[in-house]
Write a protein that holds these residues in place. Structure first.
Motif, mmCIF file in Angstrom:
data_model
loop_
_atom_site.group_PDB
_atom_site.id
_atom_site.type_symbol
_atom_site.label_atom_id
_atom_site.label_comp_id
_atom_site.label_asym_id
_atom_site.label_seq_id
_atom_site.Cartn_x
_atom_site.Cartn_y
_atom_site.Cartn_z
ATOM 1 N N ALA A 1 0.792 -1.317 0.065
ATOM 2 C CA ALA A 1 0.065 0.036 0.060
ATOM 3 C C ALA A 1 0.884 1.257 0.054
ATOM 4 C CB ALA A 1 -0.922 0.053 1.249
ATOM 5 N N ALA A 2 2.079 1.111 0.635
ATOM 6 C CA ALA A 2 2.898 2.237 0.450
ATOM 7 C C ALA A 2 4.014 2.469 -0.796
ATOM 8 C CB ALA A 2 3.906 2.030 1.739
ATOM 9 N N LYS A 3 3.292 1.412 -1.947
ATOM 10 C CA LYS A 3 4.024 1.528 -3.159
ATOM 11 C C LYS A 3 5.434 1.282 -3.380
ATOM 12 C CE LYS A 3 0.314 3.494 -4.971
ATOM 13 N NZ LYS A 3 -0.797 3.485 -4.064
ATOM 14 N N ILE A 4 5.626 0.106 -2.160
ATOM 15 C CA ILE A 4 6.840 -0.598 -2.269
ATOM 16 C C ILE A 4 6.862 -1.744 -3.055
ATOM 17 C CG2 ILE A 4 8.701 -1.731 -0.810
ATOM 18 C CD1 ILE A 4 8.216 0.133 1.267
ATOM 19 N N ASP A 5 7.470 -2.490 -4.055
ATOM 20 C CA ASP A 5 7.665 -3.483 -4.604
ATOM 21 C C ASP A 5 7.871 -4.756 -3.670
ATOM 22 O OD1 ASP A 5 7.562 -5.547 -6.405
ATOM 23 O OD2 ASP A 5 9.109 -4.813 -7.613
ATOM 24 N N ILE A 6 7.053 -5.337 -3.047
ATOM 25 C CA ILE A 6 7.507 -6.448 -2.220
ATOM 26 C C ILE A 6 6.723 -7.612 -2.464
ATOM 27 C CG2 ILE A 6 5.561 -5.592 -0.626
ATOM 28 C CD1 ILE A 6 7.668 -6.320 1.628
ATOM 29 N N ALA A 7 7.217 -8.769 -1.923
ATOM 30 C CA ALA A 7 6.584 -10.052 -2.453
ATOM 31 C C ALA A 7 6.809 -11.010 -1.303
ATOM 32 C CB ALA A 7 6.739 -10.720 -3.691
ATOM 33 N N LEU A 8 5.988 -11.989 -0.954
ATOM 34 C CA LEU A 8 6.369 -13.136 0.061
ATOM 35 C C LEU A 8 6.825 -14.163 -1.038
ATOM 36 C CD1 LEU A 8 3.292 -13.315 2.572
ATOM 37 C CD2 LEU A 8 5.651 -12.941 3.028
ATOM 38 N N SER A 9 7.881 -15.204 -0.460
ATOM 39 C CA SER A 9 8.415 -15.979 -1.099
ATOM 40 C C SER A 9 8.173 -17.297 -0.360
ATOM 41 C CB SER A 9 9.886 -15.841 -1.294
ATOM 42 O OG SER A 9 10.491 -17.212 -2.028
ATOM 43 N N ASP A 10 7.730 -18.406 -0.986
ATOM 44 C CA ASP A 10 7.750 -19.811 -0.073
ATOM 45 C C ASP A 10 8.910 -20.414 -0.434
ATOM 46 O OD1 ASP A 10 7.600 -20.514 -2.876
ATOM 47 O OD2 ASP A 10 5.612 -21.333 -2.865
ATOM 48 N N ASP A 11 10.064 -20.054 -1.059
ATOM 49 C CA ASP A 11 11.408 -20.593 -1.051
ATOM 50 C C ASP A 11 12.477 -19.405 -0.990
ATOM 51 O OD1 ASP A 11 13.421 -22.059 -1.532
ATOM 52 O OD2 ASP A 11 13.043 -22.965 -3.475
ATOM 53 N N ILE A 12 12.443 -18.854 0.098
ATOM 54 C CA ILE A 12 13.283 -17.823 0.410
ATOM 55 C C ILE A 12 14.781 -18.304 0.303
ATOM 56 C CG2 ILE A 12 13.436 -17.966 3.008
ATOM 57 C CD1 ILE A 12 13.070 -14.855 0.718
ATOM 58 N N ALA A 13 15.178 -19.633 0.603
ATOM 59 C CA ALA A 13 16.555 -19.796 0.337
ATOM 60 C C ALA A 13 17.037 -19.731 -1.141
ATOM 61 C CB ALA A 13 16.727 -21.442 0.736
ATOM 62 N N ARG A 14 16.049 -20.014 -2.060
ATOM 63 C CA ARG A 14 16.163 -19.715 -3.454
ATOM 64 C C ARG A 14 16.718 -18.462 -3.881
ATOM 65 N NH1 ARG A 14 11.728 -21.416 -5.986
ATOM 66 N NH2 ARG A 14 10.962 -19.292 -5.855
ATOM 67 N N GLU A 15 15.606 -17.484 -3.306
ATOM 68 C CA GLU A 15 15.781 -15.940 -3.482
ATOM 69 C C GLU A 15 16.938 -15.494 -2.857
ATOM 70 O OE1 GLU A 15 13.816 -14.574 -5.282
ATOM 71 O OE2 GLU A 15 12.123 -15.807 -5.317
ATOM 72 N N ARG A 16 17.452 -15.911 -1.422
ATOM 73 C CA ARG A 16 18.580 -15.044 -1.083
ATOM 74 C C ARG A 16 19.921 -15.886 -1.868
ATOM 75 N NH1 ARG A 16 18.809 -18.094 4.586
ATOM 76 N NH2 ARG A 16 20.464 -16.465 5.339
ATOM 77 N N TRP A 17 19.648 -16.914 -2.578
ATOM 78 C CA TRP A 17 21.090 -17.352 -3.308
ATOM 79 C C TRP A 17 20.965 -16.797 -4.788
ATOM 80 C CZ3 TRP A 17 25.667 -19.721 -2.728
ATOM 81 C CH2 TRP A 17 26.083 -19.982 -1.666
ATOM 82 N N GLN A 18 19.758 -16.257 -5.120
ATOM 83 C CA GLN A 18 19.845 -15.864 -6.354
ATOM 84 C C GLN A 18 20.454 -14.646 -6.160
ATOM 85 O OE1 GLN A 18 16.024 -17.752 -9.103
ATOM 86 N NE2 GLN A 18 15.807 -15.983 -7.807
ATOM 87 N N LYS A 19 20.073 -13.640 -5.208
ATOM 88 C CA LYS A 19 20.536 -12.260 -4.892
ATOM 89 C C LYS A 19 21.975 -12.482 -4.568
ATOM 90 C CE LYS A 19 21.078 -8.224 -3.337
ATOM 91 N NZ LYS A 19 20.536 -7.457 -2.142
ATOM 92 N N PHE A 20 22.415 -13.383 -3.961
ATOM 93 C CA PHE A 20 23.925 -13.505 -3.640
ATOM 94 C C PHE A 20 24.577 -13.725 -4.818
ATOM 95 C CE2 PHE A 20 27.532 -15.932 -1.438
ATOM 96 C CZ PHE A 20 27.980 -14.960 -0.699
ATOM 97 N N VAL A 21 24.292 -14.447 -5.891
ATOM 98 C CA VAL A 21 25.031 -14.793 -7.024
ATOM 99 C C VAL A 21 25.146 -13.339 -7.916
ATOM 100 C CG1 VAL A 21 24.856 -15.528 -9.484
ATOM 101 C CG2 VAL A 21 23.943 -17.202 -7.402
ATOM 102 N N LEU A 22 24.220 -12.726 -7.868
ATOM 103 C CA LEU A 22 24.326 -11.309 -8.143
ATOM 104 C C LEU A 22 25.101 -10.252 -7.616
ATOM 105 C CD1 LEU A 22 23.644 -8.734 -9.935
ATOM 106 C CD2 LEU A 22 21.558 -8.509 -8.991
ATOM 107 N N LEU A 23 24.889 -10.228 -6.331
ATOM 108 C CA LEU A 23 25.731 -9.205 -5.364
ATOM 109 C C LEU A 23 26.983 -9.426 -5.215
ATOM 110 C CD1 LEU A 23 25.401 -6.666 -3.826
ATOM 111 C CD2 LEU A 23 25.136 -8.026 -1.864
ATOM 112 N N SER A 24 27.562 -10.703 -5.000
ATOM 113 C CA SER A 24 29.081 -10.961 -4.404
ATOM 114 C C SER A 24 29.787 -10.802 -6.056
ATOM 115 C CB SER A 24 28.921 -12.693 -4.337
ATOM 116 O OG SER A 24 28.487 -13.575 -5.136
ATOM 117 N N ALA A 25 28.886 -10.933 -7.039
ATOM 118 C CA ALA A 25 29.791 -10.508 -8.229
ATOM 119 C C ALA A 25 29.887 -9.180 -8.625
ATOM 120 C CB ALA A 25 29.104 -11.628 -9.614
ATOM 121 N N SER A 26 28.633 -8.587 -8.654
ATOM 122 C CA SER A 26 28.649 -7.139 -8.796
ATOM 123 C C SER A 26 29.230 -6.117 -7.739
ATOM 124 C CB SER A 26 27.282 -6.525 -8.694
ATOM 125 O OG SER A 26 26.726 -6.658 -7.538
ATOM 126 N N SER A 27 29.510 -6.825 -6.427
ATOM 127 C CA SER A 27 30.434 -6.079 -5.553
ATOM 128 C C SER A 27 31.709 -6.190 -5.854
ATOM 129 C CB SER A 27 29.930 -6.395 -3.990
ATOM 130 O OG SER A 27 30.312 -7.907 -3.701
#
Length: 308
Positions: A168-194
Motif C-alpha cells: 500500500a506504500a507503493k513498495i515492490d514487495i513479495a512473499l516467497s515460499d522458497d526464500i533460500a532460493r531467493e537469497r542465493w539468487q541475490k547472492f549470485v548477483l551481489l557477490s559478483a557485482s560487488s
C-alpha cells in the motif's frame, strides 16, 4: 504499524521513509552525524520515484527508547549483525518480525539465535541507495524490491500484514515460499557485482561493455551459482545468463555495488561476507573458486577501511 529501521542507513532509511510517508509510525535507529542531521533537519530521500522530505522524524541511537514494534527492518552492515541483533532486543514483542535486508547469504542464521527463530525473517532487497550526505538518502535506480518469507515456508500472519502495508506504500514487495532460493539468487548477483565494481574501481556500464571485465563478472557469478547448487539450493538453470541480461537491460551505467562505494570512501568493506564467503564455502565443499579468490586477495588489505 510501528516499524523500526535498524539501522537507518541507505537501505533502512529509504524503506522506513516510504512507510512513514504512507502513514506508519517509523523509528530510525542511527548514530553520529547522520542521526544529528535527521534530528535537526528531518530525513530527505532523492529518488526516481519522487523526492521526499520528512520534517518530523523519530530518530534515536538507543532502541530501548523505542520499545516493542511490529516490524524491524534489519539493515546493518554485516560485521555488526550479532551486536545489532542484541541491541534490537528492546524492540521485540511477542509477534515482532525482524526482516533482514542485508547483503550476504547468512543473516537469518546469525540473528535467529538472538532474536528468536520465529521472529527472524530472511529477506533480500534490490535497491541502489547511498547516504548522499548526513540526513539525505539518494536512490540511483528504479529498483526498490523486497522479497521475504519465513525460513520454513510457513504461513505467517504478522509478516503478511507488513507485506500488505508495504504494498500500500507503493513498495515492490513479495512473499516467497522458497526464500533460500531467493537469497542465493541475490547472492549470485551481489557477490559478483560487488567484487567486479570494487576490484576494477569502475561502474557496471563499462564492466558490461568490455569483454574482459564482462567475463570477470560472469565468472564470479558462475562460481557462486555452483556453490549454491552444491549446497542443495534450487537455483534455476540459466540463472547466470538471466542475470546478465537483466544487468544489460536494467542496470544504470553509473551503478556501483555498495562495497565499491565503501571502498571509494575509505570505509570498512563487507568483503568477508561476499567474495570471502564464496571462498570459504568453496574450501568447505572442496570446490575451486579461483576468480573469487583473486578478488578477495586483491581487496583484502582494504577491507578494514582507511584509518581516520
Amino acid at each position: 504499524m510501528r516499524i523500526a529501521a535498524m539501522a537507518a542507513g541507505a537501505v533502512g532509511a529509504y524503506f522506513g521513509a516510504r512507510m512513514q510517508a504512507a502513514g506508519h509510525e517509523v523509528f530510525y535507529i542511527a548514530r553520529g552525524a547522520h542521526r544529528e542531521a535527521i534530528e535537526k533537519n528531518g530525513l530527505t530521500v532523492e529518488s526516481a520515484h519522487g523526492n521526499l522530505h520528512l520534517p518530523k522524524v523519530n530518530v534515536t541511537d538507543d532502541p530501548a527508547k523505542v520499545g516493542p514494534v511490529d516490524v524491524v527492518l534489519f539493515a546493518v552492515k554485516l560485521w555488526d549483525t550479532e551486536k545489532a541483533a542484541e541491541q534490537a532486543k528492546p524492540l521485540l514483542g511477542r509477534d515482532t518480525r525482524v526482516v533482514t535486508l542485508q547483503n550476504g547469504v547468512d543473516s537469518y542464521e546469525r540473528i535467529a539465535p538472538i532474536v528468536g527463530a520465529a521472529r527472524a525473517i530472511p529477506g533480500v532487497t534490490y535497491v541502489v541507495t547511498v547516504i548522499e550526505r548526513p540526513g539525505v538518502i539518494k536512490q540511483t535506480s528504479q529498483l526498490q524490491r523486497i522479497i521475504c518469507g519465513p525460513h520454513d515456508g510457513r504461513t505467517d500472519a504478522p509478516l503478511a500484514a507488513f507485506v500488505d502495508a508495504a504494498k500500500a506504500a507503493k513498495i515492490d514487495i513479495a512473499l516467497s515460499d522458497d526464500i533460500a532460493r531467493e537469497r542465493w539468487q541475490k547472492f549470485v548477483l551481489l557477490s559478483a557485482s560487488s567484487g567486479a565494481t570494487a576490484v576494477t574501481r569502475s561502474t557496471m556500464g563499462p564492466i558490461l561493455a568490455d569483454p574482459d571485465t564482462r567475463a570477470l563478472f560472469r565468472n564470479l557469478m558462475s562460481e557462486t551459482f555452483a556453490i549454491g547448487r552444491a549446497k542443495g539450493v534450487a537455483l534455476p538453470d540459466g540463472l547466470v545468463d538471466t542475470i546478465l541480461a537483466m544487468a544489460d537491460n536494467n542496470f544504470p551505467a553509473d551503478m556501483k555495488a555498495s562495497m565499491a562505494n565503501d571502498l571509494d570512501r575509505g570505509n570498512r568493506l563487507e568483503l568477508d561476507w561476499l567474495a570471502g564467503e564464496v571462498c570459504r564455502l568453496g574450501r568447505e565443499l572442496k570446490m575451486p573458486t579461483p576468480v573469487n579468490d583473486t578478488v578477495y586477495a586483491a581487496l583484502k588489505l582494504h577491507r578494514m577501511g582507511r584509518s581516520k
